[in-house]
Scaffold this motif. Structure first.
Motif, short mmCIF file in Angstrom:
data_model
loop_
_atom_site.label_atom_id
_atom_site.label_comp_id
_atom_site.label_asym_id
_atom_site.label_seq_id
_atom_site.Cartn_x
_atom_site.Cartn_y
_atom_site.Cartn_z
N TYR A 139 0.83 -1.20 0.00
CA TYR A 139 0.00 0.00 0.00
C TYR A 139 0.87 1.25 0.00
CZ TYR A 139 0.98 0.50 5.01
OH TYR A 139 1.61 0.64 6.22
N VAL A 140 0.26 2.31 -0.47
CA VAL A 140 0.79 3.66 -0.31
C VAL A 140 -0.41 4.50 0.12
CG1 VAL A 140 0.48 4.17 -2.78
CG2 VAL A 140 2.03 5.57 -1.41
N LYS A 141 -0.19 5.39 1.09
CA LYS A 141 -1.29 6.21 1.58
C LYS A 141 -0.80 7.62 1.82
CE LYS A 141 -0.61 4.84 6.39
NZ LYS A 141 -1.21 4.31 7.60
N VAL A 142 -1.75 8.55 1.74
CA VAL A 142 -1.45 9.95 2.00
C VAL A 142 -2.50 10.52 2.94
CG1 VAL A 142 -2.69 10.78 -0.06
CG2 VAL A 142 -0.89 12.19 0.95
N ASN A 143 -2.05 11.28 3.92
CA ASN A 143 -2.95 11.99 4.82
C ASN A 143 -3.33 13.30 4.13
OD1 ASN A 143 -3.41 14.19 6.94
ND2 ASN A 143 -3.66 12.30 8.11
N ILE A 144 -4.61 13.55 3.97
CA ILE A 144 -5.02 14.72 3.19
C ILE A 144 -5.08 16.00 4.03
CG2 ILE A 144 -6.18 13.35 1.43
CD1 ILE A 144 -8.85 14.07 2.74
N ASP A 145 -4.68 15.92 5.29
CA ASP A 145 -4.57 17.14 6.10
C ASP A 145 -3.16 17.73 6.05
OD1 ASP A 145 -7.24 17.17 6.95
OD2 ASP A 145 -6.80 15.80 8.60
N ASP A 146 -2.13 16.85 6.12
CA ASP A 146 -0.76 17.36 6.12
C ASP A 146 0.08 16.85 4.94
OD1 ASP A 146 -0.09 14.72 6.76
OD2 ASP A 146 0.49 15.18 8.82
N TRP A 147 -0.51 16.04 4.07
CA TRP A 147 0.12 15.49 2.87
C TRP A 147 1.34 14.64 3.19
CZ3 TRP A 147 -3.57 15.61 -0.29
CH2 TRP A 147 -4.43 16.71 -0.35
N SER A 148 1.32 13.98 4.33
CA SER A 148 2.39 13.03 4.65
C SER A 148 2.05 11.68 4.01
CB SER A 148 2.55 12.89 6.17
OG SER A 148 1.34 12.45 6.76
N TRP A 149 3.07 11.00 3.53
CA TRP A 149 2.93 9.73 2.81
C TRP A 149 3.51 8.60 3.64
CZ3 TRP A 149 0.78 9.04 -2.10
CH2 TRP A 149 0.41 10.22 -2.76
N ASP A 150 3.01 7.40 3.40
CA ASP A 150 3.50 6.20 4.07
C ASP A 150 3.34 5.04 3.10
OD1 ASP A 150 4.40 4.49 6.13
OD2 ASP A 150 2.36 4.09 6.78
N ILE A 151 4.26 4.09 3.16
CA ILE A 151 4.18 2.88 2.34
C ILE A 151 4.34 1.67 3.24
CG2 ILE A 151 5.03 3.98 0.24
CD1 ILE A 151 7.76 2.72 0.82
N GLY A 152 3.88 0.52 2.78
CA GLY A 152 4.03 -0.69 3.57
C GLY A 152 3.42 -1.89 2.86
N THR A 153 3.37 -2.99 3.59
CA THR A 153 2.78 -4.21 3.06
C THR A 153 1.59 -4.61 3.90
OG1 THR A 153 4.21 -5.64 4.39
CG2 THR A 153 5.00 -5.06 2.20
N MET A 154 0.58 -5.13 3.24
CA MET A 154 -0.61 -5.65 3.90
C MET A 154 -1.35 -6.49 2.88
SD MET A 154 -3.86 -3.72 5.70
CE MET A 154 -2.84 -2.36 6.13
N GLU A 155 -1.49 -7.75 3.14
CA GLU A 155 -2.13 -8.63 2.17
C GLU A 155 -3.64 -8.51 2.26
OE1 GLU A 155 -0.61 -12.58 2.10
OE2 GLU A 155 1.44 -11.89 1.88
N ARG A 156 -4.13 -7.52 1.54
CA ARG A 156 -5.58 -7.33 1.41
C ARG A 156 -5.85 -7.15 -0.07
NH1 ARG A 156 -4.69 -8.39 5.94
NH2 ARG A 156 -5.44 -7.37 7.82
N ASN A 157 -6.88 -7.82 -0.56
CA ASN A 157 -7.23 -7.71 -1.97
C ASN A 157 -8.23 -6.61 -2.25
OD1 ASN A 157 -6.41 -10.71 -1.52
ND2 ASN A 157 -6.09 -10.28 -3.67
N THR A 158 -8.98 -6.21 -1.23
CA THR A 158 -9.95 -5.15 -1.42
C THR A 158 -10.32 -4.56 -0.07
OG1 THR A 158 -11.98 -4.54 -2.58
CG2 THR A 158 -12.02 -6.59 -1.32
#
Length: 188
Positions: A139-158
């Protein structure tokens, strides 16, 4: 009643990939190479279409999410957003975009996006080509309040949101079909 069916050709791109409602009168539609705004006119034409931008098409039919009328999506070479003024790259995404280049082009259509309201984050889950994965595992995610990004692993298909009695619950499903309730406890 008058027949308001009509036909239009959106000129940029080879195929339509997806679309979403931004408001009661505005929709965003993506081809594989461009983004369009379809705005309700109240006339027999029903919608007026406007090319918003090129080189920002949607990578897959679930690679977008809409938060408070703002569209966020993954394109082949970047993360974009549209909030009414114009298409722009999601702030501070330049260093993260290399992720999109590491995904097998044949697997990009599996990228999915969702919004986590508990933390005001837009997420994209994707298959990791470097490990030979063909299903979303990163995954990659962004916080829409401060625009900080994070990446990682998580086995989810949906992922999806469930709302019962006003409580929003984030659910994820893994490749074995197990449903995980997120943001409750410390193991999901």
């Amino acid at each position: 009643a008058a027949n308001t069916a009509n036909l239009r050709r959106l000129k940029e791109g080879n195929r339509l990939i997806g679309g979403a409602s931004l408001s009661m009168a505005a929709n965003i539609v993506w081809s594989d190479t461009a983004a369009y705004l379809l705005q309700w006119t109240g006339t027999n034409a029903v919608y007026a279409d406007r090319l918003l931008a090129t080189n920002c098409g949607l990578v897959g039919p679930a690679a977008f999410t809409v938060v408070d009328g703002i569209a966020f999506w993954a394109a082949p070479f970047g993360f974009y957003m549209f909030s009414g003024g114009g298409v722009m790259k999601v702030p501070r995404s330049d260093e993260i975009e290399i992720i999109l280049q590491s995904i097998d082009p044949e697997q990009r259509f599996k990228i999915q996006s969702f919004y986590n309201p508990a933390f005001r984050e837009v997420w994209w889950i994707y298959p990791d080509d470097t490990s030979g994965e063909t299903e979303p595992s990163n995954y990659v995610k962004v916080n829409i309040d401060d625009w900080s990004w994070d990446i990682g692993t998580m086995e989810r298909n949906t992922f999806g949101l469930l709302t019962l009695t006003g409580v929003i619950t984030l659910l994820g499903v893994d490749r074995d079909g197990t449903i995980w309730q997120h943001e409750t406890g410390v193991n999901a």
